[in-house]
Motif scaffolding. Structure first.
Motif, mmCIF file in Angstrom:
data_model
loop_
_atom_site.group_PDB
_atom_site.id
_atom_site.type_symbol
_atom_site.label_atom_id
_atom_site.label_comp_id
_atom_site.label_asym_id
_atom_site.label_seq_id
_atom_site.Cartn_x
_atom_site.Cartn_y
_atom_site.Cartn_z
ATOM 1 N N ALA A 76 0.943 -1.086 -0.050
ATOM 2 C CA ALA A 76 -0.060 -0.240 -0.010
ATOM 3 C C ALA A 76 0.890 1.294 -0.119
ATOM 4 C CB ALA A 76 -0.942 -0.074 1.018
ATOM 5 N N GLU A 77 2.081 1.268 0.792
ATOM 6 C CA GLU A 77 2.796 2.093 0.509
ATOM 7 C C GLU A 77 3.417 2.691 -0.491
ATOM 8 O OE1 GLU A 77 5.064 5.570 2.261
ATOM 9 O OE2 GLU A 77 3.512 4.376 3.210
ATOM 10 N N THR A 78 3.952 1.401 -1.173
ATOM 11 C CA THR A 78 4.515 1.580 -2.565
ATOM 12 C C THR A 78 3.391 2.086 -3.458
ATOM 13 O OG1 THR A 78 5.753 -0.175 -2.164
ATOM 14 C CG2 THR A 78 5.665 0.403 -4.246
ATOM 15 N N ARG A 79 2.295 1.565 -3.391
ATOM 16 C CA ARG A 79 1.189 2.199 -4.390
ATOM 17 C C ARG A 79 0.891 3.849 -4.067
ATOM 18 N NH1 ARG A 79 -1.846 1.973 -8.023
ATOM 19 N NH2 ARG A 79 -3.854 1.978 -7.134
ATOM 20 N N ALA A 80 0.809 4.262 -2.806
ATOM 21 C CA ALA A 80 0.895 5.444 -2.405
ATOM 22 C C ALA A 80 1.930 6.388 -2.929
ATOM 23 C CB ALA A 80 0.508 5.727 -1.023
ATOM 24 N N SER A 81 3.039 5.889 -2.767
ATOM 25 C CA SER A 81 4.296 6.867 -3.177
ATOM 26 C C SER A 81 4.376 6.594 -4.746
ATOM 27 C CB SER A 81 5.474 5.979 -3.084
ATOM 28 O OG SER A 81 5.749 5.917 -1.499
ATOM 29 N N ASP A 82 3.718 5.759 -5.389
ATOM 30 C CA ASP A 82 3.587 5.700 -6.917
ATOM 31 C C ASP A 82 2.814 6.999 -7.586
ATOM 32 O OD1 ASP A 82 4.781 4.147 -9.530
ATOM 33 O OD2 ASP A 82 2.308 4.173 -9.782
ATOM 34 N N MET A 83 1.755 6.895 -6.920
ATOM 35 C CA MET A 83 0.578 7.896 -7.144
ATOM 36 C C MET A 83 1.173 9.359 -6.863
ATOM 37 S SD MET A 83 -3.251 6.271 -6.069
ATOM 38 C CE MET A 83 -2.798 5.331 -4.783
ATOM 39 N N ALA A 84 1.844 9.442 -5.543
ATOM 40 C CA ALA A 84 2.367 10.715 -5.264
ATOM 41 C C ALA A 84 3.490 11.024 -6.169
ATOM 42 C CB ALA A 84 2.775 10.844 -3.998
ATOM 43 N N GLU A 85 4.168 10.280 -6.810
ATOM 44 C CA GLU A 85 5.424 10.469 -7.629
ATOM 45 C C GLU A 85 4.738 10.978 -9.074
ATOM 46 O OE1 GLU A 85 9.131 8.448 -9.824
ATOM 47 O OE2 GLU A 85 8.264 7.525 -8.063
ATOM 48 N N LYS A 86 3.757 10.150 -9.647
ATOM 49 C CA LYS A 86 3.354 10.225 -10.960
ATOM 50 C C LYS A 86 2.075 11.094 -11.087
ATOM 51 C CE LYS A 86 5.410 5.873 -11.971
ATOM 52 N NZ LYS A 86 5.015 4.344 -12.385
ATOM 53 N N LYS A 87 1.576 11.710 -9.747
ATOM 54 C CA LYS A 87 0.335 12.314 -9.743
ATOM 55 C C LYS A 87 -0.879 11.751 -10.207
ATOM 56 C CE LYS A 87 3.418 16.591 -9.368
ATOM 57 N NZ LYS A 87 3.206 16.709 -7.820
ATOM 58 N N TYR A 88 -1.411 10.785 -9.830
ATOM 59 C CA TYR A 88 -2.817 10.197 -10.295
ATOM 60 C C TYR A 88 -3.308 9.567 -9.336
ATOM 61 C CZ TYR A 88 -0.476 5.319 -9.772
ATOM 62 O OH TYR A 88 0.099 4.285 -9.356
#
Length: 305
Positions: A76-88
Motif C-alpha cells: 500500500a505504501e508503494t502504491r501511495a508513493s507511486d501515485m504521489a510521484e506520478k500524480k494520479y
C-alpha cells in the motif's frame, strides 16, 4: 472626530477585526500542529482508526476479523508513493498496471485481493461511511475471502492541490482460502471480484515476477463523499471548519455593512474609509487562502475509488 464614519467601520474597529481574526487563524493553526504535528503522526493515527473501523464493520456482519499484514502495508505504501510521484488517483497506474503488479507472490501468495482508495480527508469515519455506502468498496471490506489487510496514508499533490491519499490493500492467500468451507466459497463466486490463481499475464520488476490481472476486473467505482454532521471529527478539525465559516461570514457581514453605508450616506463618501475597508477584506481573504498546516489544504469533498 469620527468623520461621520459608522462605529462598525471606524479605523479602530477595522484594526480590532483584523487583529481578532489573525489571532483566531494562529490559534487554529497551532491547534492543528498540536493535534497532528507531522504527516507521519497523522498517518499512523488514521491507519489505526481505519483498521479498527474495518474490523468493526466485519464483526457487525458476523465475519472473521482481518489481520494487519506488514507486507500488504508495504505494498500500500508503494502504491501511495507511486501515485504521489506520478500524480494520479486511480486503481491503474499511468502505464496501465493494476495494484496486484506491486505484490510479490513469493512473499504473499495471494489468491484473492482487493483495493480501496480515498483522497481529500481529515477523518477516517467519513471515509469509512463513504466506503460502506458504495457497493464495490463495501464488498471489499466485507469480503469473506479476505483475511489480511494493509494500509498506507501519504500526502501528495494532484492537479496543483495538496491532499492525502489512503490506500487499502485486502488479501487472502491460497492457504487461507483453502480453509474456507465449500459452502462459504460458493456464496462468493462473482467472477468480477475474483482474481485468477494462475493469471494469463505477468510482468517482471527488479527480477521478481509479479502477477497482474485481466483488464476485465471490476474495480469499485469512483465516488464523491461529503462529510456529514454525524461523522466524528477531532476538535482541531471541527474548529478549523467553523473558523472558515466565521471568516467567510465576517466578509459577508462587512461587505453588507459597507454597502449599506454607501447607499444610506451616498452624499458623504470617504476614500480613506473605502480603501481601508478594501484592505481589511483582502487581509481576511488572505487568511482564508493561506495554508500553513498540511491538512488545511484538504478539500471538504472526499474522493473514494
Amino acid at each position: 472626530m469620527n468623520n461621520h464614519w459608522p462605529h462598525a467601520l471606524r479605523p479602530s474597529s477595522l484594526i480590532a477585526y483584523g487583529t481578532g481574526l489573525l489571532l483566531i487563524k494562529l490559534a487554529v493553526t497551532a491547534l492543528f500542529f498540536i493535534t497532528f504535528p507531522t504527516p507521519g503522526y497523522f498517518s499512523k493515527e488514521q491507519v489505526e482508526k481505519i483498521f479498527n473501523l474495518t474490523n468493526e464493520a466485519r464483526k457487525a456482519a458476523s465475519l472473521h476479523e482481518l489481520s494487519f499484514d506488514p507486507y500488504l502495508s508495504k505494498v500500500a505504501e508503494t502504491r501511495a508513493s507511486d501515485m504521489a510521484e506520478k500524480k494520479y488517483f486511480s486503481h491503474y497506474t499511468p502505464e496501465g498496471y493494476a495494484p496486484w503488479y506491486f505484490i510479490d507472490t513469493s512473499i504473499y501468495d495471494y489468491k484473492y485481493a482487493g483495493e480501496n482508495l480515498a483522497m481529500n480527508f481529515t477523518e477516517m469515519e467519513s471515509v469509512q461511511n463513504g466506503f460502506m455506502a458504495s457497493p464495490g468498496h463495501k464488498n471489499n471490506i466485507l469480503n469473506p475471502r479476505f483475511y489480511d489487510v494493509g494500509f498506507a496514508i501519504k500526502p501528495f499533490e494532484i492537479n496543483g492541490k495538496k491532499t492525502q491519499v489512503l490506500v487499502s490493500i485486502f488479501g487472502g492467500t491460497k492457504k487461507q482460502v483453502s480453509t474456507l468451507a465449500r459452502s462459504q466459497m460458493s456464496v462468493a463466486q462473482d467472477e468480477n471480484q475474483i482474481l485468477p490463481s494462475s493469471p494469463e499475464t505477468a510482468v517482471t520488476v527488479a527480477g521478481t515476477e509479479l502477477r497482474d490481472i485481466p483488464p476485465s476486473y471490476d474495480f469499485p467505482k469512483e465516488l464523491i463523499v461529503f462529510p456529514t454532521l454525524n461523522d466524528k471529527e477531532t476538535l482541531a478539525v471541527k474548529i478549523y471548519r467553523y473558523s472558515h465559516l466565521l471568516f467567510l461570514g465576517f466578509i459577508v457581514f462587512f461587505v453588507i455593512s459597507l454597502f449599506l453605508n454607501i447607499i444610506i450616506k451616498i452624499h458623504i463618501q470617504h476614500g480613506e474609509l473605502l480603501f481601508k475597508s478594501a484592505l481589511l477584506v483582502g487581509f481576511v481573504l488572505m487568511l482564508v487562502v493561506t495554508k500553513i498546516h498540511f491538512l488545511e489544504d484538504v478539500s471538504l469533498l472526499i474522493s473514494i475509488y
